[in-house]
Scaffold this active site. Sequence first.
Site, mmCIF file in Angstrom:
data_model
loop_
_atom_site.group_PDB
_atom_site.id
_atom_site.type_symbol
_atom_site.label_atom_id
_atom_site.label_comp_id
_atom_site.label_asym_id
_atom_site.label_seq_id
_atom_site.Cartn_x
_atom_site.Cartn_y
_atom_site.Cartn_z
ATOM 1 N N ASN A 29 51.412 -6.459 10.655
ATOM 2 C CA ASN A 29 50.001 -6.924 10.473
ATOM 3 C C ASN A 29 49.723 -8.104 9.421
ATOM 4 O O ASN A 29 48.945 -8.844 9.610
ATOM 5 C CB ASN A 29 49.426 -5.551 9.665
ATOM 6 C CG ASN A 29 50.140 -4.903 8.575
ATOM 7 O OD1 ASN A 29 51.101 -4.338 9.117
ATOM 8 N ND2 ASN A 29 49.596 -5.183 7.519
ATOM 9 N N GLN B 13 48.137 -3.466 15.551
ATOM 10 C CA GLN B 13 47.684 -5.173 15.707
ATOM 11 C C GLN B 13 47.691 -5.735 17.127
ATOM 12 O O GLN B 13 47.356 -6.756 17.103
ATOM 13 C CB GLN B 13 48.599 -5.750 14.355
ATOM 14 C CG GLN B 13 48.287 -5.454 13.295
ATOM 15 C CD GLN B 13 47.073 -6.056 12.852
ATOM 16 O OE1 GLN B 13 46.381 -7.148 13.092
ATOM 17 N NE2 GLN B 13 46.504 -5.392 11.785
ATOM 18 N N CYS C 147 45.033 -3.910 4.922
ATOM 19 C CA CYS C 147 44.133 -2.709 4.454
ATOM 20 C C CYS C 147 44.241 -2.615 2.795
ATOM 21 O O CYS C 147 43.580 -1.757 2.371
ATOM 22 C CB CYS C 147 44.123 -1.522 5.058
ATOM 23 S SG CYS C 147 44.375 -1.710 7.000
#
Length: 389
Positions: free
Chosen positions: A152, A180, A327
């Site tokens: 990611n 992703q 995140c």
Amino acid sequence: MSLYLDHAATSPVRPEARQAFDAWIDAANASAAHGPGQRARTAVEEARETVATALGCSPHDIVFTSGGTEADNVAIKGIVWAARERTRHVPHVVTTDTEHAAVRESARWLAERGDAQVTFVPPRADGTIDIEQVVAAIRPETALVSVMLANNEVGAVNDVAALGIALADRDIVLHTDAVQVFATRLIDVPALGVDALALSAHKFGGPQGVGVAMLRRGVGVVPLVHGGGQDRGVRSGTFAAALIAACGAAVTAATAQRDELAGRLQALSDMLSDGCCAVEGVRRSGPTSPDQRLVSHVHLMIDDVDATALSLELDRAGLAASSGSACSAGAATGSHVLRAMGQTGVPLRLSLGWTTTEEEITRAIDVLCDVVPRVRTAPVAFAPIGGGR
Ligand code: PLP
């Protein structure tokens, strides 16, 4: 007008997904026997069929979750616990240092509780994983191997299909976090040879709060969520019909537009990378081969700049990007992945998606060219003409 280059964190909802969500927002309980319940169930099962078709697997392999984090958790913990119950041994897990926290922390937590032994394989300097090293880490008691399809942060793509071939005749479950990847690449479950896979709808134009755990039938999984036994008993709870229908609609739209999007983003990400790397002290990280990197990600390392000032100035200029991983609310420097890759400098991830335009990329380059020299902490060494990095 703001500039949104944080699609790897979350991508805007596609109109098709919004429409499906609105259509099912008042859905009845999809497990009920009455007409409204059965109509809601049809919407859920159509979405399941859509996801399965897109991945090349059976609808029976698809479980809807609250997102990528839950899909990874149920695979890692659920498969390890099932193996433990079956064998009465502490299972061994092979995974990597570049995994998203949803995999990494699940594996670490299992190890801390004594529920698993875990080997973390480090990445190469470009963020890819050497599959031979993964295979070499396998032991007789290995029950699960989890290697993400693409990272990611830097967008490095791993050769999971090679791992699938290496594990084909072994009694080891292969899981991949494909969160992703879905927006820009075809994910073909049989070709990858994986038994378990995670997706998250909000990375490809669906809403936040819904994801997919592909768990091949026959793979033992102990559920994390107990209750009414919905979704094969793996994921109890009233079906989130509107979210699931929107996820299905996003899958349909993303699949139909994927080739066009991938081609467009290839050109735009190259343009963005070239423009940014023309600034002294800015370099692109990740693999150099286009095969091995996602077209949606441009990950930069920037020398001699103040990380906080960079973040603030980019935000002031209206450029939304990510200075940490997708995140985590983490600091601007030193993610575990970049440390494992041995990278230095201040990281900046610019990620593109279905709404990205050439005009946005041109403006983003202008912003970077203006902001980076203004947030220098020390003069960058003089580079002779033609002698750039
Ligand atoms: N896995 C990867 C590779 C991710 O990038 C993310 C989110 O950024 C997740 C898992 C978690 O997905 P979700 O936000 O749907 O929980």
